[in-house]
Write a protein that holds these residues in place. Structure first.
Motif, short mmCIF file in Angstrom:
data_model
loop_
_atom_site.label_atom_id
_atom_site.label_comp_id
_atom_site.label_asym_id
_atom_site.label_seq_id
_atom_site.Cartn_x
_atom_site.Cartn_y
_atom_site.Cartn_z
N LEU A 170 61.07 82.55 47.34
CA LEU A 170 61.24 82.12 45.95
C LEU A 170 61.37 83.34 45.04
O LEU A 170 60.58 84.27 45.12
CB LEU A 170 60.05 81.27 45.51
CG LEU A 170 59.79 80.02 46.38
CD1 LEU A 170 58.51 79.34 45.96
CD2 LEU A 170 60.97 79.06 46.31
N ASP A 179 60.77 84.08 38.29
CA ASP A 179 61.62 84.00 37.11
C ASP A 179 60.75 84.04 35.86
O ASP A 179 59.92 83.16 35.65
CB ASP A 179 62.44 82.71 37.13
CG ASP A 179 63.58 82.71 36.14
OD1 ASP A 179 63.57 83.53 35.20
OD2 ASP A 179 64.50 81.87 36.28
N ASN A 187 65.32 78.43 33.65
CA ASN A 187 64.19 78.82 34.47
C ASN A 187 63.42 77.56 34.87
O ASN A 187 62.61 77.06 34.10
CB ASN A 187 63.30 79.79 33.69
CG ASN A 187 62.07 80.22 34.47
OD1 ASN A 187 61.81 79.73 35.57
ND2 ASN A 187 61.32 81.15 33.91
N GLN A 188 63.71 77.06 36.06
CA GLN A 188 63.05 75.84 36.52
C GLN A 188 61.54 76.03 36.66
O GLN A 188 60.77 75.09 36.48
CB GLN A 188 63.65 75.39 37.85
CG GLN A 188 65.09 74.95 37.75
CD GLN A 188 65.64 74.48 39.09
OE1 GLN A 188 65.09 74.77 40.15
NE2 GLN A 188 66.74 73.75 39.06
N GLN A 189 61.12 77.24 37.00
CA GLN A 189 59.69 77.48 37.15
C GLN A 189 58.95 77.30 35.84
O GLN A 189 57.78 76.90 35.83
CB GLN A 189 59.48 78.90 37.70
CG GLN A 189 60.04 79.09 39.10
CD GLN A 189 60.06 80.55 39.53
OE1 GLN A 189 59.32 81.38 39.01
NE2 GLN A 189 60.92 80.88 40.49
N GLY A 244 65.42 74.84 47.48
CA GLY A 244 64.77 75.57 46.41
C GLY A 244 64.27 74.67 45.30
O GLY A 244 63.14 74.83 44.81
N THR A 245 65.08 73.69 44.88
CA THR A 245 64.66 72.79 43.81
C THR A 245 63.49 71.93 44.26
O THR A 245 62.55 71.68 43.50
CB THR A 245 65.84 71.91 43.37
OG1 THR A 245 66.96 72.73 43.06
CG2 THR A 245 65.47 71.11 42.13
N THR A 248 61.21 72.66 46.46
CA THR A 248 60.00 73.48 46.51
C THR A 248 59.49 73.81 45.12
O THR A 248 58.28 73.75 44.86
CB THR A 248 60.28 74.78 47.29
OG1 THR A 248 60.78 74.46 48.59
CG2 THR A 248 59.02 75.60 47.44
N THR A 249 60.40 74.12 44.20
CA THR A 249 59.99 74.45 42.84
C THR A 249 59.34 73.26 42.15
O THR A 249 58.33 73.39 41.45
CB THR A 249 61.19 74.95 42.02
OG1 THR A 249 61.76 76.09 42.67
CG2 THR A 249 60.78 75.33 40.61
N ARG A 297 55.87 72.78 43.64
CA ARG A 297 54.95 73.79 43.10
C ARG A 297 54.52 73.45 41.69
O ARG A 297 53.39 73.75 41.27
CB ARG A 297 55.62 75.17 43.08
CG ARG A 297 55.65 75.88 44.42
CD ARG A 297 56.20 77.29 44.22
NE ARG A 297 55.36 78.08 43.35
CZ ARG A 297 55.76 79.20 42.73
NH1 ARG A 297 57.00 79.61 42.87
NH2 ARG A 297 54.92 79.88 41.98
N ALA A 298 55.42 72.81 40.93
CA ALA A 298 55.10 72.44 39.54
C ALA A 298 54.20 71.22 39.46
O ALA A 298 53.68 70.90 38.38
CB ALA A 298 56.39 72.19 38.77
N VAL A 344 53.24 80.47 48.06
CA VAL A 344 54.13 81.25 47.19
C VAL A 344 54.39 82.65 47.75
O VAL A 344 54.96 83.49 47.06
CB VAL A 344 53.53 81.37 45.77
CG1 VAL A 344 53.42 80.00 45.12
CG2 VAL A 344 52.17 82.06 45.80
#
Length: 397
Positions: free
Chosen positions: A217, A220, A292-294, A310-311, A313-314, A317-318, A382
């Motif tokens: 990851l 960002d 910034n998706q994070q 990636g999306t 997982t992001t 995580r959120a 992470v």
């Protein structure tokens, strides 16, 4: 040490490699990159000089819809891509100690490493990219193990039909002996699996020694634009909708906005490569570009997306529930994992409508699902790039 990191495809294929490059540079190593031409400027903005490889997969804005290529055009494209990968990788790898290739469609990396007498490894971004009795190629987990293995044999034959002659011609140029099986050569005996062990656990892989690193990851720190900040502050958390680099129909924007409004929610619509747009100027919606998706995802009620690794997982995580509309490749797998873990729902692309998406969205926004997504956020690792960088340093010691 000097390491070449190479990624081909869309941003979902390239960004993990760039994330690893950032970690290797932080440790003081000399990093070289090979990325498609449409990402050269992006990685340059991060301080990297890169060699272009492959083709830009995004059509220019306003371009006519793509016409399906003829078989002759496909054969010519495959031949071009194979030779291009060999030439670009060979040029960038001179003087390197190791090549790390991200994604399964890395036709040249291991051959170039063999020619130079250096280390190499291929990393894949989904468990279903690995031959296993636990799943069919690119499919959801499960099914009859013997049937799955037969389909993997068919997949291997398909790779040979498309690529074997072309790869052997390029290997001959390098003075290397011929291959008998393309897919097994591309993966090697000890590939890496760059996925989180909770979201994408390691399947059984007879004959392979797979190391799971965790997802790669890219941190960002970019702030959200003022217009988006103001929109978020003006009401309850909205629903984010974005399909990234997927070639969705422009009318999809109308469908998804109708569903979100029917659920009584505001919408943040990511335009993506399809350049989706709002249907009117009502204050309950905002259209955005790259974001910034994070930073954004923890502030939304749910994430509706295509199911890229990636999306997915992001969003996990959120701690936000997801609705996945899978389209191809590994996306059905990620949709199945989100459902299995109780982190959200999914809608088949062919069944996408305002009604079906509304039902899926209501399921994802259910209190139990939302609570489960929030509680599971801390379980997503992470440190994938840290683990991979450690492996690179140990391999070259």
């Amino acid at each position: 040490m000097r390491v070449l990191l190479t990624g081909v495809g869309t941003r979902g294929d390239v960004q993990p490699v760039v994330a690893l490059a950032v970690e290797m540079r932080r440790r003081g190593h000399d990093v070289r990159l090979c990325v498609p031409p449409n990402f050269i400027a992006w990685v340059g903005g991060l301080g990297f000089t890169a060699t272009p490889i492959g083709i830009a997969m995004r059509q220019p804005s306003g371009a006519a819809p793509a016409v399906p290529p003829t078989p002759e055009q496909i054969r010519a494209l495959v031949e071009h891509l194979a030779r291009d990968q060999f030439d670009a990788t060979a040029s960038a790898a001179e003087g390197c100690d190791m090549i790390v290739a991200g994604g399964a469609h890395q036709y040249a990396a291991r051959s170039i490493a063999e020619r130079l007498g250096i280390l190499s490894v291929v990393a894949v971004y989904a468990p279903v990219a690995l031959p296993s009795p636990d799943h069919a190629p690119g499919g959801e987990p499960g099914g009859d193990p013997e049937s799955n293995l037969r389909r993997w044999q068919d997949e291997s034959r398909s790779w040979n039909e498309r690529l074997l002659e072309r790869l052997n011609a390029n290997r001959e140029r390098l003075g290397l002996g011929p291959l008998s099986d393309v897919f097994s050569h591309v993966l090697g005996k000890a590939p890496w699996l760059a996925t989180d062990s909770v979201l994408g656990p390691l399947p059984s892989t007879p004959g392979l020694q797979v190391t799971q690193t965790g997802a790669w990851l890219l941190p960002d720190q970019a702030p959200l634009v003022p217009e988006l900040e103001a929109f978020l502050a003006a009401g309850e958390p909205p629903v984010y909708i974005g399909f990234g680099s997927m070639p969705v129909d422009p009318q999809t924007g109308r469908v998804v906005i109708e569903a979100v409004r029917a659920a009584g929610r505001r919408v943040v619509l990511s335009q993506g490569w399809a350049e989706l747009g709002l249907v009117d100027d009502a204050p309950d919606g905002i259209a955005i570009g790259d974001v910034n998706q994070q930073a954004l995802f923890p502030r939304v009620a749910a994430v509706v997306h295509h199911g890229g690794a990636g999306t997915t997982t992001t969003a996990a995580r959120a701690g936000v529930p997801q609705v996945i509309v899978p389209m191809f490749a590994d996306q059905p797998y990620w949709a199945s994992r989100v459902r299995a873990l109780g982190l959200g729902t999914s809608v088949a692309r062919g069944a996408l409508s305002a009604e079906s998406l509304l039902a899926a969205l209501e399921g994802a926004l259910d209190h139990g699902v939302a609570a489960r997504a929030a509680a599971s956020a801390g379980a997503v690792a992470v440190d994938g790039t840290t683990v991979a960088a450690d492996l690179i340093e140990r391999a070259s010691a």
